[in-house]
Motif scaffolding. Sequence first.
Motif, PDB file in Angstrom:
ATOM      1  N   LEU A 198       0.817  -1.214   0.000  1.00 62.13           N
ATOM      2  CA  LEU A 198       0.000   0.000   0.000  1.00 62.13           C
ATOM      3  C   LEU A 198       0.851   1.265   0.000  1.00 62.13           C
ATOM      4  O   LEU A 198       0.369   2.355   0.295  1.00 62.13           O
ATOM      5  CB  LEU A 198      -0.915   0.018   1.240  1.00 62.13           C
ATOM      6  CG  LEU A 198      -1.772  -1.219   1.491  1.00 62.13           C
ATOM      7  CD1 LEU A 198      -2.542  -1.073   2.793  1.00 62.13           C
ATOM      8  CD2 LEU A 198      -2.754  -1.447   0.335  1.00 62.13           C
ATOM      9  N   GLU A 199       2.141   1.092  -0.348  1.00 60.89           N
ATOM     10  CA  GLU A 199       3.086   2.192  -0.170  1.00 60.89           C
ATOM     11  C   GLU A 199       2.617   3.506  -0.800  1.00 60.89           C
ATOM     12  O   GLU A 199       2.663   4.563  -0.163  1.00 60.89           O
ATOM     13  CB  GLU A 199       4.454   1.814  -0.742  1.00 60.89           C
ATOM     14  CG  GLU A 199       5.534   2.766  -0.265  1.00 60.89           C
ATOM     15  CD  GLU A 199       6.922   2.331  -0.720  1.00 60.89           C
ATOM     16  OE1 GLU A 199       7.042   1.291  -1.411  1.00 60.89           O
ATOM     17  OE2 GLU A 199       7.882   3.039  -0.383  1.00 60.89           O
ATOM     18  N   ASP A 200       2.137   3.442  -2.062  1.00 52.91           N
ATOM     19  CA  ASP A 200       1.717   4.689  -2.728  1.00 52.91           C
ATOM     20  C   ASP A 200       0.553   5.350  -2.006  1.00 52.91           C
ATOM     21  O   ASP A 200       0.514   6.569  -1.824  1.00 52.91           O
ATOM     22  CB  ASP A 200       1.363   4.413  -4.197  1.00 52.91           C
ATOM     23  CG  ASP A 200       0.313   3.317  -4.327  1.00 52.91           C
ATOM     24  OD1 ASP A 200       0.391   2.331  -3.554  1.00 52.91           O
ATOM     25  OD2 ASP A 200      -0.589   3.440  -5.167  1.00 52.91           O
ATOM     26  N   LEU A 201      -0.397   4.512  -1.526  1.00 51.59           N
ATOM     27  CA  LEU A 201      -1.544   5.068  -0.797  1.00 51.59           C
ATOM     28  C   LEU A 201      -1.083   5.751   0.487  1.00 51.59           C
ATOM     29  O   LEU A 201      -1.548   6.830   0.845  1.00 51.59           O
ATOM     30  CB  LEU A 201      -2.538   3.960  -0.430  1.00 51.59           C
ATOM     31  CG  LEU A 201      -3.228   3.214  -1.564  1.00 51.59           C
ATOM     32  CD1 LEU A 201      -4.172   2.159  -0.996  1.00 51.59           C
ATOM     33  CD2 LEU A 201      -4.011   4.194  -2.429  1.00 51.59           C
ATOM     34  N   ILE A 202      -0.152   5.077   1.184  1.00 48.84           N
ATOM     35  CA  ILE A 202       0.306   5.603   2.479  1.00 48.84           C
ATOM     36  C   ILE A 202       1.142   6.866   2.281  1.00 48.84           C
ATOM     37  O   ILE A 202       0.989   7.843   3.018  1.00 48.84           O
ATOM     38  CB  ILE A 202       1.101   4.515   3.251  1.00 48.84           C
ATOM     39  CG1 ILE A 202       0.156   3.371   3.659  1.00 48.84           C
ATOM     40  CG2 ILE A 202       1.778   5.094   4.489  1.00 48.84           C
ATOM     41  CD1 ILE A 202       0.833   2.155   4.247  1.00 48.84           C
ATOM     42  N   THR A 212      -1.233   1.766   9.724  1.00 44.20           N
ATOM     43  CA  THR A 212      -1.195   0.329   9.987  1.00 44.20           C
ATOM     44  C   THR A 212      -0.632   0.096  11.386  1.00 44.20           C
ATOM     45  O   THR A 212       0.240   0.820  11.837  1.00 44.20           O
ATOM     46  CB  THR A 212      -0.296  -0.414   8.969  1.00 44.20           C
ATOM     47  OG1 THR A 212       1.048   0.059   9.127  1.00 44.20           O
ATOM     48  CG2 THR A 212      -0.733  -0.180   7.550  1.00 44.20           C
ATOM     49  N   TYR A 213      -1.155  -0.891  12.064  1.00 45.33           N
ATOM     50  CA  TYR A 213      -0.684  -1.263  13.400  1.00 45.33           C
ATOM     51  C   TYR A 213      -0.527  -2.763  13.453  1.00 45.33           C
ATOM     52  O   TYR A 213      -1.430  -3.499  13.074  1.00 45.33           O
ATOM     53  CB  TYR A 213      -1.695  -0.856  14.477  1.00 45.33           C
ATOM     54  CG  TYR A 213      -2.056   0.596  14.432  1.00 45.33           C
ATOM     55  CD1 TYR A 213      -1.194   1.554  14.948  1.00 45.33           C
ATOM     56  CD2 TYR A 213      -3.249   1.015  13.862  1.00 45.33           C
ATOM     57  CE1 TYR A 213      -1.512   2.892  14.895  1.00 45.33           C
ATOM     58  CE2 TYR A 213      -3.577   2.361  13.802  1.00 45.33           C
ATOM     59  CZ  TYR A 213      -2.702   3.291  14.318  1.00 45.33           C
ATOM     60  OH  TYR A 213      -3.020   4.617  14.262  1.00 45.33           O
ATOM     61  N   ALA A 214       0.633  -3.212  13.939  1.00 47.41           N
ATOM     62  CA  ALA A 214       0.834  -4.651  14.096  1.00 47.41           C
ATOM     63  C   ALA A 214       0.727  -4.990  15.562  1.00 47.41           C
ATOM     64  O   ALA A 214       1.277  -4.294  16.406  1.00 47.41           O
ATOM     65  CB  ALA A 214       2.209  -5.038  13.581  1.00 47.41           C
ATOM     66  N   SER A 215      -0.010  -6.046  15.870  1.00 48.98           N
ATOM     67  CA  SER A 215      -0.002  -6.525  17.244  1.00 48.98           C
ATOM     68  C   SER A 215      -0.500  -7.938  17.251  1.00 48.98           C
ATOM     69  O   SER A 215      -1.405  -8.278  16.482  1.00 48.98           O
ATOM     70  CB  SER A 215      -0.865  -5.653  18.139  1.00 48.98           C
ATOM     71  OG  SER A 215      -2.213  -5.869  17.871  1.00 48.98           O
ATOM     72  N   LYS A 246      -8.643  -4.539  -2.974  1.00 48.78           N
ATOM     73  CA  LYS A 246      -8.180  -4.991  -4.275  1.00 48.78           C
ATOM     74  C   LYS A 246      -6.795  -5.616  -4.167  1.00 48.78           C
ATOM     75  O   LYS A 246      -6.469  -6.574  -4.847  1.00 48.78           O
ATOM     76  CB  LYS A 246      -8.109  -3.783  -5.234  1.00 48.78           C
ATOM     77  CG  LYS A 246      -8.878  -3.976  -6.531  1.00 48.78           C
ATOM     78  CD  LYS A 246      -8.652  -2.797  -7.461  1.00 48.78           C
ATOM     79  CE  LYS A 246      -9.815  -1.832  -7.405  1.00 48.78           C
ATOM     80  NZ  LYS A 246      -9.544  -0.587  -8.164  1.00 48.78           N
ATOM     81  N   ARG A 247      -5.952  -5.027  -3.298  1.00 53.74           N
ATOM     82  CA  ARG A 247      -4.561  -5.480  -3.216  1.00 53.74           C
ATOM     83  C   ARG A 247      -4.354  -6.605  -2.196  1.00 53.74           C
ATOM     84  O   ARG A 247      -3.602  -7.532  -2.436  1.00 53.74           O
ATOM     85  CB  ARG A 247      -3.662  -4.303  -2.822  1.00 53.74           C
ATOM     86  CG  ARG A 247      -3.793  -3.163  -3.814  1.00 53.74           C
ATOM     87  CD  ARG A 247      -2.885  -2.030  -3.466  1.00 53.74           C
ATOM     88  NE  ARG A 247      -3.204  -0.861  -4.281  1.00 53.74           N
ATOM     89  CZ  ARG A 247      -2.470   0.223  -4.321  1.00 53.74           C
ATOM     90  NH1 ARG A 247      -1.359   0.293  -3.592  1.00 53.74           N
ATOM     91  NH2 ARG A 247      -2.811   1.239  -5.070  1.00 53.74           N
ATOM     92  N   ASP A 248      -5.002  -6.517  -1.041  1.00 53.06           N
ATOM     93  CA  ASP A 248      -4.741  -7.498   0.013  1.00 53.06           C
ATOM     94  C   ASP A 248      -6.008  -8.044   0.653  1.00 53.06           C
ATOM     95  O   ASP A 248      -5.980  -8.499   1.799  1.00 53.06           O
ATOM     96  CB  ASP A 248      -3.834  -6.875   1.090  1.00 53.06           C
ATOM     97  CG  ASP A 248      -2.392  -6.718   0.605  1.00 53.06           C
ATOM     98  OD1 ASP A 248      -1.873  -7.695   0.028  1.00 53.06           O
ATOM     99  OD2 ASP A 248      -1.814  -5.640   0.770  1.00 53.06           O
TER     100      ASP A 248
END
Lengths: 417, 417
Positions: A198-202, A212-215, A246-248
């Motif tokens: 999602l790099e371009d979106l971010i 985004t948050y990872a846990s 669409k992407r993930d």
Amino acid sequence: MVRAEIIAVGTEILLGQIVNSNAAFLSKELAALGIFVYHHTVVGDNPERLSEVITTAEKRSDLLIFTGGLGPTQDDITKQVVANHLHKNLVEDTFHLDKITQYFAGSKRVMTENNKLQALVIENSTVLQNDFGFAAGMFFTLSERSYMLLPGPPSEMKPMFTNYAKPLIQNATGGEVHLESKIMHFFGIGESRLASDLEDLITHQTNPTIATYASDNEVEIRITASASTKEEAENLLSQTEEEILKRDGEFLYGYGDESLADVVIRKLLKGKITISAAESLTAGLFQAELGGTTGISDILKGGMVTYSTEMKREVLGVSQQVILEHGVVSSECAREMAENIRKICHTKMGISFTGVAGPGGMEGHVAGTVFIGLSVEGFETETYSFVFGRDRNHNRNRAVKQGFQVINQFLTEKMGF
Amino acid sequence: MVRAEIIAVGTEILLGQIVNSNAAFLSKELAALGIFVYHHTVVGDNPERLSEVITTAEKRSDLLIFTGGLGPTQDDITKQVVANHLHKNLVEDTFHLDKITQYFAGSKRVMTENNKLQALVIENSTVLQNDFGFAAGMFFTLSERSYMLLPGPPSEMKPMFTNYAKPLIQNATGGEVHLESKIMHFFGIGESRLASDLEDLITHQTNPTIATYASDNEVEIRITASASTKEEAENLLSQTEEEILKRDGEFLYGYGDESLADVVIRKLLKGKITISAAESLTAGLFQAELGGTTGISDILKGGMVTYSTEMKREVLGVSQQVILEHGVVSSECAREMAENIRKICHTKMGISFTGVAGPGGMEGHVAGTVFIGLSVEGFETETYSFVFGRDRNHNRNRAVKQGFQVINQFLTEKMGF
């Protein structure tokens, strides 16, 4: 745009005796009002340091919200310091003074003079009523900057904020901006991979914002949109959401507050699908997670923890041939475990977990190797293998979560849930 | 005197999505080291605002501890901003880079470039090893001011601080004063009762200091003594410890980092006492707790989760008579469950849990009613009953802890451990 700062006053927070949960509560509330909180600050019961903190906050914030330090003791200094800092006087508030006097008259306890301090307020401020204590809150605006003083105990602060402070803020900030946000939950994809997809979106995010948050082996994406109407904000959200899906989308399991286990349990309850489990390396973790849900007895019959090989063979009935030829860490063993537990417990679904928790390896497999079996009445038994390869507790918790994911995919793909 | 400031970096804290519990943990740890924490600050993932916060902190603090923002995504900015602020470069740390590369090689997942970012560290800093994640921590001193960067997830931050950062701080802050502390763990007594029993000690505390903490159904007392020699500090500790033990020693189960489960597991392993469990309301929680310990397979054979009445009767063999006459929530049922699971699993010890998790009642018992059975080879089976009467998850976790306490007392009183 209003930039807010939440200033907690209390040495007990700096000593780690209590966690500053007030800041989290207020931040959530303010975000929902479209107010940006850019700083949390905690300072002790020290007049000079508090005054310095106010000076710093005035340089960068439009709304200063103080929590704590409004009580009757010597270390309650907030309103005195704020008043001095702004060259204001303190005056008695009749409502709270009466409340204090009446309480002590009624309880026949001796009212010491310092109790009256709680009824002092900064002159010309709007007094915020305390329905669950004696300390008055206050709100006032000076040179286009607003100050709000709230008590420290959450049981007093929260209702004061919700019932009296929030409406004032809503009025003061106008309310032209509608903020809407959506939380998307992903499993089976790392935060870095998702961020890279999602790099371009971010990178180009402005409105909506994407975080985004990872846990806990999962990744969460929070999209927040602001617009002049609710509909417009929701429309902006949907566009971004679709692009992410669409992407993930294959890794998405749900929205909002629902955990992966919650999603699976909801589906199982809806479909009246009874379940049992045979657990080796997870040793009961999967069943314990199910057991946390009210009403689970409709579908959870029970199961076994077959930690030792003897238990797998003698109590669960895994065949000696499988154990000798493939070992207990194998898809063949996982298959028999799942099928047998389902039959023993008379359930529609049986799941099994076998593997190597670690730190050491076993039967030639590295730590973190996990086999999951899923046996469902009327379907072929399926087995899945994973290598997590981290520490013992990570591997066990990850295996349980993976178990829920396996069931979720099965329910979606094979049973139409 | 060292003045410390804890700076948490993360927009998710400013949005109220997570509470800044890291600050509380670090504050407690630093207080025990004799370091004064004067400020907590939270700032979002924004380079300019973070840089301003650093400038402010440098004016008032000698030790700046950052938490968060060391991960692989674009909003992880802490070390980049600190490095820029101090005109330092980032360099690759071989240890963490190898760790990341090996993990992705082993798990067959695709390693994206941004994963490597976690192995970048500020030049000339002491790298703090991350045993539970990939993001390296760091510590360095510049112009008599120290900077420490720690990861945000508590599961990574806490062990990194305890194992690697704390010794560095102890060295850096000199050592004219020896600080010694001791943690005592109590179960079965409330914090207010303990505080009231020790009121005179707590009121007149100066050296050692005495602090009580309640969490997770337990109470912890931390005594901290300072003196010019280690021996003197330890001597002061012992005197206070003895006084506490005289008053409430019967509730003490252990010291230091050992949990109640750890104490029991250590004794079971030492005595080679094999164990099995039959769980109803706890649904595997007790066995899962055992399963967390490395080497547990020496004593944990396994057990059952008998959530439904059919499972209790048909698989575990609880008699129809007990079920009809006493119900499944009864000491009689707990007795048979413990005895049967011990026989089925061929273990020296069998424990059972049956009861009402809640929220609703069952068989005329209120939520939170729990029966525990303990069957040990060569001893009479014992049963115990409790009414915890709180929410579902409290009741289940409390039951498990109570199970460990039951075993601990049995091992001490009947088996001399």
